[in-house]
Design an enzyme around this catalytic site. Structure first.
Site, PDB file in Angstrom:
ATOM      1  N   ASP A  65       0.819  -1.214  -0.011  1.00  0.00           N
ATOM      2  CA  ASP A  65      -0.075   0.011  -0.045  1.00  0.00           C
ATOM      3  C   ASP A  65       0.969   1.214   0.016  1.00  0.00           C
ATOM      4  O   ASP A  65       1.992   1.388   0.596  1.00  0.00           O
ATOM      5  CB  ASP A  65      -0.882  -0.029   1.139  1.00  0.00           C
ATOM      6  N   LEU A  66       0.649   2.391  -0.723  1.00  0.00           N
ATOM      7  CA  LEU A  66       1.365   3.655  -0.797  1.00  0.00           C
ATOM      8  C   LEU A  66       1.602   4.115   0.495  1.00  0.00           C
ATOM      9  O   LEU A  66       2.265   5.148   0.872  1.00  0.00           O
ATOM     10  CB  LEU A  66       0.880   4.317  -1.812  1.00  0.00           C
ATOM     11  N   LEU A  87       1.423   4.525 -10.406  1.00  0.00           N
ATOM     12  CA  LEU A  87       0.039   4.468 -10.920  1.00  0.00           C
ATOM     13  C   LEU A  87      -0.958   4.638  -9.791  1.00  0.00           C
ATOM     14  O   LEU A  87      -2.301   5.075  -9.959  1.00  0.00           O
ATOM     15  CB  LEU A  87      -0.446   3.689 -11.974  1.00  0.00           C
ATOM     16  N   ALA A  89      -3.201   5.343  -6.844  1.00  0.00           N
ATOM     17  CA  ALA A  89      -3.827   6.672  -6.107  1.00  0.00           C
ATOM     18  C   ALA A  89      -5.356   6.456  -5.734  1.00  0.00           C
ATOM     19  O   ALA A  89      -6.166   5.461  -6.376  1.00  0.00           O
ATOM     20  CB  ALA A  89      -3.784   7.837  -7.388  1.00  0.00           C
ATOM     21  N   SER A 132      -1.186  14.389 -13.628  1.00  0.00           N
ATOM     22  CA  SER A 132      -2.737  14.703 -14.498  1.00  0.00           C
ATOM     23  C   SER A 132      -3.078  15.797 -14.862  1.00  0.00           C
ATOM     24  O   SER A 132      -2.415  16.947 -14.255  1.00  0.00           O
ATOM     25  CB  SER A 132      -3.451  14.456 -12.911  1.00  0.00           C
ATOM     26  N   GLU A 134      -5.308  17.437 -14.338  1.00  0.00           N
ATOM     27  CA  GLU A 134      -6.003  17.977 -13.118  1.00  0.00           C
ATOM     28  C   GLU A 134      -5.209  18.923 -12.274  1.00  0.00           C
ATOM     29  O   GLU A 134      -5.527  19.690 -11.335  1.00  0.00           O
ATOM     30  CB  GLU A 134      -6.493  16.998 -11.953  1.00  0.00           C
ATOM     31  N   TYR A 158      -7.802  16.235  -4.909  1.00  0.00           N
ATOM     32  CA  TYR A 158      -7.011  15.254  -5.799  1.00  0.00           C
ATOM     33  C   TYR A 158      -6.009  16.006  -6.683  1.00  0.00           C
ATOM     34  O   TYR A 158      -4.681  15.706  -6.506  1.00  0.00           O
ATOM     35  CB  TYR A 158      -7.908  14.620  -6.795  1.00  0.00           C
TER      36      TYR A 158
HETATM   37  P1  NAP Z   1      -7.933   3.588 -11.203  1.00  0.00           P
HETATM   38  O1  NAP Z   1      -8.369   2.799 -12.230  1.00  0.00           O
HETATM   39  O2  NAP Z   1      -8.388   4.194 -10.185  1.00  0.00           O
HETATM   40  O3  NAP Z   1      -6.523   2.767 -10.548  1.00  0.00           O
HETATM   41  C1  NAP Z   1      -6.130   3.193  -9.277  1.00  0.00           C
HETATM   42  C2  NAP Z   1      -5.098   2.100  -8.653  1.00  0.00           C
HETATM   43  O4  NAP Z   1      -4.649   2.566  -7.678  1.00  0.00           O
HETATM   44  C3  NAP Z   1      -5.895   0.929  -8.399  1.00  0.00           C
HETATM   45  O5  NAP Z   1      -5.111  -0.226  -8.531  1.00  0.00           O
HETATM   46  C4  NAP Z   1      -6.064   0.784  -6.725  1.00  0.00           C
HETATM   47  O6  NAP Z   1      -6.217  -0.470  -6.227  1.00  0.00           O
HETATM   48  C5  NAP Z   1      -4.647   1.623  -6.433  1.00  0.00           C
HETATM   49  N1  NAP Z   1      -4.557   2.208  -5.234  1.00  0.00           N
HETATM   50  C6  NAP Z   1      -5.580   3.115  -4.676  1.00  0.00           C
HETATM   51  N2  NAP Z   1      -5.291   3.336  -3.407  1.00  0.00           N
HETATM   52  C7  NAP Z   1      -4.218   2.758  -3.197  1.00  0.00           C
HETATM   53  C8  NAP Z   1      -3.212   2.811  -2.063  1.00  0.00           C
HETATM   54  N3  NAP Z   1      -3.431   3.221  -0.869  1.00  0.00           N
HETATM   55  N4  NAP Z   1      -2.182   2.059  -2.126  1.00  0.00           N
HETATM   56  C9  NAP Z   1      -1.686   1.568  -3.405  1.00  0.00           C
HETATM   57  N5  NAP Z   1      -2.745   1.321  -4.422  1.00  0.00           N
HETATM   58  C10 NAP Z   1      -3.691   1.967  -4.264  1.00  0.00           C
HETATM   59  O7  NAP Z   1      -6.959   4.743 -11.924  1.00  0.00           O
HETATM   60  P2  NAP Z   1      -6.391   4.634 -13.488  1.00  0.00           P
HETATM   61  O8  NAP Z   1      -7.369   5.576 -14.227  1.00  0.00           O
HETATM   62  O9  NAP Z   1      -5.736   3.616 -13.849  1.00  0.00           O
HETATM   63  O10 NAP Z   1      -5.323   5.904 -13.374  1.00  0.00           O
HETATM   64  C11 NAP Z   1      -3.803   5.305 -12.856  1.00  0.00           C
HETATM   65  C12 NAP Z   1      -3.149   6.565 -12.283  1.00  0.00           C
HETATM   66  O11 NAP Z   1      -3.151   7.614 -13.076  1.00  0.00           O
HETATM   67  C13 NAP Z   1      -3.846   7.189 -11.118  1.00  0.00           C
HETATM   68  O12 NAP Z   1      -2.744   7.758 -10.355  1.00  0.00           O
HETATM   69  C14 NAP Z   1      -4.582   8.368 -11.772  1.00  0.00           C
HETATM   70  O13 NAP Z   1      -4.625   9.378 -10.771  1.00  0.00           O
HETATM   71  C15 NAP Z   1      -3.707   8.740 -12.948  1.00  0.00           C
HETATM   72  N6  NAP Z   1      -4.311   9.454 -13.831  1.00  0.00           N
HETATM   73  C16 NAP Z   1      -5.280   9.015 -14.484  1.00  0.00           C
HETATM   74  C17 NAP Z   1      -6.003   9.470 -15.714  1.00  0.00           C
HETATM   75  C18 NAP Z   1      -7.123   8.891 -16.277  1.00  0.00           C
HETATM   76  O14 NAP Z   1      -7.726   9.633 -17.174  1.00  0.00           O
HETATM   77  N7  NAP Z   1      -7.488   7.657 -16.342  1.00  0.00           N
HETATM   78  C19 NAP Z   1      -5.437  10.860 -16.145  1.00  0.00           C
HETATM   79  C20 NAP Z   1      -4.301  11.211 -15.421  1.00  0.00           C
HETATM   80  C21 NAP Z   1      -3.776  10.713 -14.423  1.00  0.00           C
HETATM   81  P3  NAP Z   1      -7.551  -0.844  -6.099  1.00  0.00           P
HETATM   82  O15 NAP Z   1      -7.942  -1.529  -7.274  1.00  0.00           O
HETATM   83  O16 NAP Z   1      -7.413  -1.916  -4.824  1.00  0.00           O
HETATM   84  O17 NAP Z   1      -8.582   0.194  -5.616  1.00  0.00           O
HETATM   85  N1  GDD Z   2     -17.639  11.027 -12.271  1.00  0.00           N
HETATM   86  C1  GDD Z   2     -18.749  11.662 -12.642  1.00  0.00           C
HETATM   87  N2  GDD Z   2     -19.900  11.010 -12.510  1.00  0.00           N
HETATM   88  N3  GDD Z   2     -18.471  12.786 -13.317  1.00  0.00           N
HETATM   89  C2  GDD Z   2     -19.407  13.545 -13.897  1.00  0.00           C
HETATM   90  C3  GDD Z   2     -20.891  13.053 -13.775  1.00  0.00           C
HETATM   91  C4  GDD Z   2     -21.099  11.837 -12.754  1.00  0.00           C
HETATM   92  O1  GDD Z   2     -22.165  11.394 -12.738  1.00  0.00           O
HETATM   93  N4  GDD Z   2     -21.536  13.835 -14.234  1.00  0.00           N
HETATM   94  C5  GDD Z   2     -21.082  14.701 -14.880  1.00  0.00           C
HETATM   95  N5  GDD Z   2     -19.745  14.615 -14.606  1.00  0.00           N
HETATM   96  C6  GDD Z   2     -18.463  15.324 -14.991  1.00  0.00           C
HETATM   97  C7  GDD Z   2     -17.481  15.882 -14.046  1.00  0.00           C
HETATM   98  O2  GDD Z   2     -18.096  16.874 -13.215  1.00  0.00           O
HETATM   99  C8  GDD Z   2     -16.251  16.118 -14.593  1.00  0.00           C
HETATM  100  O3  GDD Z   2     -16.414  17.494 -15.194  1.00  0.00           O
HETATM  101  C9  GDD Z   2     -16.358  15.226 -15.941  1.00  0.00           C
HETATM  102  O4  GDD Z   2     -17.699  14.791 -15.867  1.00  0.00           O
HETATM  103  C10 GDD Z   2     -15.384  13.951 -15.862  1.00  0.00           C
HETATM  104  O5  GDD Z   2     -15.541  13.453 -14.658  1.00  0.00           O
HETATM  105  P1  GDD Z   2     -14.752  12.253 -14.211  1.00  0.00           P
HETATM  106  O6  GDD Z   2     -15.124  11.053 -15.509  1.00  0.00           O
HETATM  107  O7  GDD Z   2     -14.969  11.720 -12.796  1.00  0.00           O
HETATM  108  O8  GDD Z   2     -13.176  12.343 -14.487  1.00  0.00           O
HETATM  109  P2  GDD Z   2     -12.288  13.729 -14.146  1.00  0.00           P
HETATM  110  O9  GDD Z   2     -12.272  14.497 -15.137  1.00  0.00           O
HETATM  111  O10 GDD Z   2     -12.843  14.472 -13.041  1.00  0.00           O
HETATM  112  O11 GDD Z   2     -10.968  13.025 -13.595  1.00  0.00           O
HETATM  113  C11 GDD Z   2     -10.443  11.810 -14.236  1.00  0.00           C
HETATM  114  O12 GDD Z   2      -9.296  12.422 -15.130  1.00  0.00           O
HETATM  115  C12 GDD Z   2      -8.171  13.177 -14.590  1.00  0.00           C
HETATM  116  C13 GDD Z   2      -7.480  13.754 -15.612  1.00  0.00           C
HETATM  117  O13 GDD Z   2      -8.038  14.701 -16.065  1.00  0.00           O
HETATM  118  C14 GDD Z   2      -9.627  10.960 -13.268  1.00  0.00           C
HETATM  119  O14 GDD Z   2      -9.295   9.646 -13.898  1.00  0.00           O
HETATM  120  C15 GDD Z   2      -8.480  11.377 -12.460  1.00  0.00           C
HETATM  121  O15 GDD Z   2      -7.888  10.636 -11.954  1.00  0.00           O
HETATM  122  C16 GDD Z   2      -7.637  12.074 -13.653  1.00  0.00           C
HETATM  123  O16 GDD Z   2      -6.334  12.764 -13.170  1.00  0.00           O
END
Ligand code: NAP
Ligand code: GDD
Length: 336
Positions: A65-66, A87, A89, A132, A134, A158
């Site tokens: 765990d992180l 990765l 988080a 990210s 974000e 976040y």
């Molecule tokens: P995700 O599907 O939510 O996966 C997150 C991973 O982190 C899961 O394996 C989760 O484990 C693990 N985790 C959560 N809490 C932890 C802890 N305390 N210690 C160790 N591991 C932990 O996210 P993702 O979409 O694959 O994204 C991967 C990374 O890229 C994340 O850091 C995210 O913030 C970042 N990111 C994502 C996006 C995007 O659009 N997807 C964009 C920019 C950055 P469990 O399966 O057990 O929950």
């Molecule tokens: N989750 C969610 N659920 N989002 C919603 C909903 C809902 O019911 N309705 C509208 N939204 C809008 C959110 O307000 C946001 O503006 C947009 O949809 C995208 O939301 P998410 O899919 O939750 O993604 P995110 O952009 O907030 O965050 C994801 O992308 C980031 C990179 O920009 C995550 O993967 C983050 O971990 C990642 O860093």
């Protein structure tokens, strides 16, 4: 030649699972850190064991765990990886408003713990930090999109935690000469996306609505705009960063932006349904501070890394809808 070893935190998540597939295909030995859970949390990587007759078992899972620095030290001393991909988080923006402290501990300080473990156990390793888009959001977006020089202005606990990690990674690179790169990735999706993120929430609901398993879909802000890419293509960008002689920071993005409404339209059109008849508003999904618009400019990654994206927005939505239609069919059969 000796096989390269990779260590992945977050291997059970969307990106971790695609990255594990990608690295195994490249011949790596993959070590993944998983959290102990009362129910199975390895669904996204189970196929790797099922396919092990093809590659042999080259993936090893370790509990960790992180938040547990002594565990991280032990694992890195034991594995001595060549590449580390951080990765893991608490990655949900809305949830980070409910759990700001926990998000700070895991998504922020967790990175510092892993960097310290690397510095002690394997300082020659290369480190990828999952930064990210974000990090941006609170200032006007440049016309071509945010790039590596754009100022940061996060809008959620976040984003603030990721900002800490970004700077910790950069500081360890400069202070100790370690090979650490930040990938500033814009939103990326796939059929393995978590079901509470908006894209997958929509495609899962659409499948169920089409088959009569669900009547409505509750969402928050439909006007938010995101630069949505294909997660499968984005993990290649992570790997490319660690193949460079010099560590650096890179934006990975498609450079195209669509609203949640656009996503709804393309998805529901696939099923010949009108989204407006099914989507309802629920204020619970709004965020106290929202990122209204994100577009990324990945010119540097394209030039230096040779990274490219090929999947269009429509192709990505269609692929996710097709996958979730099949899931709904299976669900209906199971319930029958
Ligand atoms: P995700 O599907 O939510 O996966 C997150 C991973 O982190 C899961 O394996 C989760 O484990 C693990 N985790 C959560 N809490 C932890 C802890 N305390 N210690 C160790 N591991 C932990 O996210 P993702 O979409 O694959 O994204 C991967 C990374 O890229 C994340 O850091 C995210 O913030 C970042 N990111 C994502 C996006 C995007 O659009 N997807 C964009 C920019 C950055 P469990 O399966 O057990 O929950
Ligand atoms: N989750 C969610 N659920 N989002 C919603 C909903 C809902 O019911 N309705 C509208 N939204 C809008 C959110 O307000 C946001 O503006 C947009 O949809 C995208 O939301 P998410 O899919 O939750 O993604 P995110 O952009 O907030 O965050 C994801 O992308 C980031 C990179 O920009 C995550 O993967 C983050 O971990 C990642 O860093």
């Amino acid at each position: 030649m000796k096989k390269k070893k990779a260590f992945i935190t977050g291997i059970t998540g969307q990106d971790g699972s695609w990255l594990a597939d990608f690295l195994l295909e490249k011949g790596y030995e993959v070590h993944g850190m998983v959290r102990r859970s009362s129910s199975f949390n390895t669904q996204r990587i189970d196929h790797i064991y099922q396919d092990s007759h093809v590659h042999g078992v080259r993936m090893f899972l370790h509990f960790g765990d992180l938040s547990d620095s002594s565990g991280l030290f032990k694992l890195l001393h034991q594995i001595k990886p060549d590449e580390i991909y951080n990765l893991g988080a608490q990655s949900h923006v809305r949830v980070s408003f409910d759990q700001p402290e926990y998000t700070g501990e895991v998504t922020g300080i967790g990175t510092l713990k892993l960097l310290e473990a690397m510095r002690s156990a394997c300082p020659k390793a290369k480190f990828y930090q999952a930064s990210s888009s974000e990090l941006y959001g609170g200032l006007d977006c440049p016309k071509k999109g945010y790039n590596e020089k754009s100022p940061f202005y996060p809008r959620s606990p976040y984003g603030v935690a990721k900002l800490y990690s970004f700077w910790a990674a950069k500081n360890y690179r400069e202070a100790y000469g370690l090979h650490i790169s930040n990938g500033i990735l814009f939103n990326h999706e796939s059929e393995r996306r978590g079901e509470t993120f908006v894209t997958r929430k929509i495609t899962r609901a659409l499948g169920r609505i089409k088959l009569g398993l669900q009547k409505e879909l509750y969402l928050g802000n439909l006007d938010a705009q995101r630069d949505w890419g294909d997660a499968k293509e984005f993990v290649r960008g992570m790997w490319l960063m660690l193949q460079q002689k010099k560590a650096d920071d890179y934006v990975i993005a498609t450079g195209e932006t669509y609203s949640v409404k656009d996503f709804l339209k393309v998805a529901f059109d696939c099923a010949k349904l009108d989204w407006k008849k099914y989507v309802k508003f629920d204020a619970r999904y709004l965020r106290p501070t929202e990122v209204d618009y994100l577009k990324g400019d990945s010119t540097k990654a394209r030039r230096v890394l040779g990274w490219r994206n090929e999947t269009s927005f429509e192709q990505l939505v269609h692929r996710m809808v097709a996958h979730d239609m099949e899931m709904a069919v299976k669900e209906k059969k199971r319930d029958a």
